[in-house]
Structures are given as C-alpha cells and as structure tokens.
Design a protein around this motif. Structure first.
Motif, PDB file in Angstrom:
ATOM      1  N   TRP A   1      37.654  38.009  36.711  1.00 10.42           N
ATOM      2  CA  TRP A   1      38.296  36.856  37.350  1.00 10.42           C
ATOM      3  C   TRP A   1      38.123  35.593  36.512  1.00 10.42           C
ATOM      4  O   TRP A   1      39.044  34.793  36.392  1.00 10.42           O
ATOM      5  CB  TRP A   1      37.736  36.633  38.743  1.00 10.42           C
ATOM      6  CG  TRP A   1      38.207  37.622  39.768  1.00 10.42           C
ATOM      7  CD1 TRP A   1      39.337  38.372  39.732  1.00 10.42           C
ATOM      8  CD2 TRP A   1      37.544  37.956  40.986  1.00 10.42           C
ATOM      9  NE1 TRP A   1      39.423  39.167  40.856  1.00 10.42           N
ATOM     10  CE2 TRP A   1      38.341  38.931  41.645  1.00 10.42           C
ATOM     11  CE3 TRP A   1      36.365  37.546  41.589  1.00 10.42           C
ATOM     12  CZ2 TRP A   1      37.999  39.472  42.871  1.00 10.42           C
ATOM     13  CZ3 TRP A   1      36.026  38.087  42.818  1.00 10.42           C
ATOM     14  CH2 TRP A   1      36.826  39.038  43.447  1.00 10.42           C
ATOM     15  N   ASP A   2      36.918  35.405  35.940  1.00  7.65           N
ATOM     16  CA  ASP A   2      36.686  34.223  35.103  1.00  7.65           C
ATOM     17  C   ASP A   2      37.611  34.216  33.884  1.00  7.65           C
ATOM     18  O   ASP A   2      38.107  33.163  33.471  1.00  7.65           O
ATOM     19  CB  ASP A   2      35.231  34.158  34.630  1.00  7.65           C
ATOM     20  CG  ASP A   2      34.255  33.791  35.741  1.00  7.65           C
ATOM     21  OD1 ASP A   2      34.705  33.313  36.810  1.00  7.65           O
ATOM     22  OD2 ASP A   2      33.042  33.981  35.537  1.00  7.65           O
ATOM     23  N   ALA A   3      37.851  35.371  33.306  1.00  7.82           N
ATOM     24  CA  ALA A   3      38.675  35.456  32.099  1.00  7.82           C
ATOM     25  C   ALA A   3      40.169  35.345  32.397  1.00  7.82           C
ATOM     26  O   ALA A   3      40.895  34.670  31.673  1.00  7.82           O
ATOM     27  CB  ALA A   3      38.391  36.768  31.372  1.00  7.82           C
ATOM     28  N   PHE A   4      40.615  36.004  33.458  1.00  8.30           N
ATOM     29  CA  PHE A   4      42.050  36.120  33.707  1.00  8.30           C
ATOM     30  C   PHE A   4      42.526  35.387  34.960  1.00  8.30           C
ATOM     31  O   PHE A   4      43.722  35.313  35.202  1.00  8.30           O
ATOM     32  CB  PHE A   4      42.449  37.595  33.842  1.00  8.30           C
ATOM     33  CG  PHE A   4      42.129  38.435  32.645  1.00  8.30           C
ATOM     34  CD1 PHE A   4      42.455  38.021  31.359  1.00  8.30           C
ATOM     35  CD2 PHE A   4      41.497  39.656  32.787  1.00  8.30           C
ATOM     36  CE1 PHE A   4      42.169  38.812  30.255  1.00  8.30           C
ATOM     37  CE2 PHE A   4      41.213  40.454  31.693  1.00  8.30           C
ATOM     38  CZ  PHE A   4      41.549  40.029  30.421  1.00  8.30           C
ATOM     39  N   GLY A   5      41.601  34.883  35.779  1.00 10.01           N
ATOM     40  CA  GLY A   5      41.978  34.318  37.069  1.00 10.01           C
ATOM     41  C   GLY A   5      42.015  35.422  38.115  1.00 10.01           C
ATOM     42  O   GLY A   5      42.078  36.607  37.778  1.00 10.01           O
ATOM     43  N   ALA A   6      41.976  35.031  39.369  1.00 12.87           N
ATOM     44  CA  ALA A   6      41.915  36.018  40.446  1.00 12.87           C
ATOM     45  C   ALA A   6      43.298  36.484  40.904  1.00 12.87           C
ATOM     46  O   ALA A   6      43.408  37.508  41.567  1.00 12.87           O
ATOM     47  CB  ALA A   6      41.136  35.455  41.633  1.00 12.87           C
ATOM     48  N   ALA A   7      44.347  35.743  40.558  1.00 11.80           N
ATOM     49  CA  ALA A   7      45.694  36.134  40.993  1.00 11.80           C
ATOM     50  C   ALA A   7      46.063  37.484  40.393  1.00 11.80           C
ATOM     51  O   ALA A   7      45.976  37.688  39.192  1.00 11.80           O
ATOM     52  CB  ALA A   7      46.708  35.076  40.572  1.00 11.80           C
ATOM     53  N   GLY A   8      46.443  38.408  41.245  1.00 12.44           N
ATOM     54  CA  GLY A   8      46.885  39.720  40.788  1.00 12.44           C
ATOM     55  C   GLY A   8      45.784  40.739  40.626  1.00 12.44           C
ATOM     56  O   GLY A   8      46.048  41.878  40.265  1.00 12.44           O
ATOM     57  N   ILE A   9      44.522  40.349  40.902  1.00 12.51           N
ATOM     58  CA  ILE A   9      43.388  41.275  40.788  1.00 12.51           C
ATOM     59  C   ILE A   9      42.625  41.236  42.107  1.00 12.51           C
ATOM     60  O   ILE A   9      42.080  40.208  42.478  1.00 12.51           O
ATOM     61  CB  ILE A   9      42.454  40.882  39.633  1.00 12.51           C
ATOM     62  CG1 ILE A   9      43.229  40.800  38.321  1.00 12.51           C
ATOM     63  CG2 ILE A   9      41.291  41.871  39.524  1.00 12.51           C
ATOM     64  CD1 ILE A   9      42.426  40.230  37.166  1.00 12.51           C
ATOM     65  N   TYR A  10      42.596  42.368  42.806  1.00 16.91           N
ATOM     66  CA  TYR A  10      41.992  42.423  44.128  1.00 16.91           C
ATOM     67  C   TYR A  10      40.928  43.504  44.195  1.00 16.91           C
ATOM     68  O   TYR A  10      41.063  44.554  43.590  1.00 16.91           O
ATOM     69  CB  TYR A  10      43.068  42.703  45.185  1.00 16.91           C
ATOM     70  CG  TYR A  10      44.225  41.763  45.070  1.00 16.91           C
ATOM     71  CD1 TYR A  10      44.154  40.475  45.574  1.00 16.91           C
ATOM     72  CD2 TYR A  10      45.383  42.144  44.403  1.00 16.91           C
ATOM     73  CE1 TYR A  10      45.207  39.593  45.448  1.00 16.91           C
ATOM     74  CE2 TYR A  10      46.448  41.271  44.257  1.00 16.91           C
ATOM     75  CZ  TYR A  10      46.355  40.002  44.790  1.00 16.91           C
ATOM     76  OH  TYR A  10      47.394  39.131  44.644  1.00 16.91           O
ATOM     77  N   GLY A  11      39.870  43.249  44.970  1.00 19.60           N
ATOM     78  CA  GLY A  11      38.855  44.256  45.219  1.00 19.60           C
ATOM     79  C   GLY A  11      37.599  43.982  44.429  1.00 19.60           C
ATOM     80  O   GLY A  11      37.480  42.942  43.800  1.00 19.60           O
ATOM     81  N   PRO A  12      36.696  44.893  44.436  1.00 17.14           N
ATOM     82  CA  PRO A  12      36.645  46.026  45.343  1.00 17.14           C
ATOM     83  C   PRO A  12      36.554  45.569  46.801  1.00 17.14           C
ATOM     84  O   PRO A  12      36.065  44.491  47.082  1.00 17.14           O
ATOM     85  CB  PRO A  12      35.373  46.777  44.937  1.00 17.14           C
ATOM     86  CG  PRO A  12      34.997  46.253  43.591  1.00 17.14           C
ATOM     87  CD  PRO A  12      35.570  44.877  43.507  1.00 17.14           C
ATOM     88  N   THR A  13      37.041  46.411  47.703  1.00 17.75           N
ATOM     89  CA  THR A  13      37.016  46.112  49.131  1.00 17.75           C
ATOM     90  C   THR A  13      36.359  47.266  49.861  1.00 17.75           C
ATOM     91  O   THR A  13      36.052  48.299  49.265  1.00 17.75           O
ATOM     92  CB  THR A  13      38.448  45.934  49.679  1.00 17.75           C
ATOM     93  OG1 THR A  13      39.143  47.187  49.563  1.00 17.75           O
ATOM     94  CG2 THR A  13      39.205  44.851  48.932  1.00 17.75           C
ATOM     95  N   GLU A  14      36.164  47.116  51.169  1.00 20.75           N
ATOM     96  CA  GLU A  14      35.598  48.222  51.953  1.00 20.75           C
ATOM     97  C   GLU A  14      36.500  49.443  51.870  1.00 20.75           C
ATOM     98  O   GLU A  14      36.027  50.569  51.787  1.00 20.75           O
ATOM     99  CB  GLU A  14      35.419  47.806  53.414  1.00 20.75           C
ATOM    100  CG  GLU A  14      34.227  46.909  53.638  1.00 20.75           C
ATOM    101  CD  GLU A  14      33.996  46.624  55.112  1.00 20.75           C
ATOM    102  OE1 GLU A  14      34.320  47.478  55.962  1.00 20.75           O
ATOM    103  OE2 GLU A  14      33.479  45.543  55.402  1.00 20.75           O
TER     104      GLU A  14
END
Length: 111
Positions: free
Chosen positions: A25-38
């Motif tokens: 997320w720090d390198a690419f941003g959080a947009a478009g990258i989700y998880g891990p989730t339950e």
C-alpha cells in the motif's frame, strides 16, 4: 523471415509475502488492492485493468498495470523467467545500456 526481440521494459513490483500488505500500500497506494480479509485471509484481491478481481497469494508479485489503481499478480516462476533486477546506474548520457552485475556495461568495458 526477419526476427524481432521484445524491447526491455522496466517495471515496479513487490512480492507479496502474506505479511507485507502495508509495504505494498505504501508503494502503490491502497486503491485497487484489497485484503486480506476474514473471507480471504490468505490473499489480496487486485483490481485489474479490465475491472475484474484477481487474487494475489503469498509468493506472487504485485505489478501495477499502467492505469492508476489497477494491478496484476504474477506467479514467482513466471516473474523469474520474465524479469531481472535493474541496476539503475548508467555510464553516462552516451550509454543507454544498464550496468551488468560487475558494474560495467559494454561501453565502459570498451573504453
């Protein structure tokens, strides 16, 4: 018949370890990258350039796909066969060749 070689392309990529989502997320941003989730505790969900979702499991490489917020996963064996690390230093403006692991490109070797 003429033959052609694909031009080298430099990319940015981070290998997902299962524990480094903050680094991604720090390198690419959080947009478009989700998880891990339950629901998906062992992988990330990446938004592709086509608007689909693709899983990135530990060991996969996360690669930006040109359009902001889009990515694709790449399996480690395919990544290793396709890409090599880049040494970003060059000899100078007359040299477009990247340095080899020895630190010298062909132009420098012939000087």
């Amino acid at each position: 018949m003429p033959k052609f070689r694909k031009k080298p392309v430099e990319i940015e990529a981070i290998q997902f370890t299962g524990d480094n989502v903050d680094e991604i997320w720090d390198a690419f941003g959080a947009a478009g990258i989700y998880g891990p989730t339950e629901k998906n505790p062992d992988h990330l969900i990446l938004t592709t350039v086509h608007g689909d979702e693709a899983p990135a499991r530990p060991g996969d490489w996360v690669i930006p796909d040109g359009k902001p917020g889009t990515f694709y996963p790449c399996k480690p064996d395919i990544f290793a066969a396709t890409y090599e690390p880049v040494n970003e230093e060059t000899c100078g403006p007359e040299c477009s060749e990247m340095h080899t692991e020895t630190g010298r490109c062909e132009i420098a070797r012939n000087r």
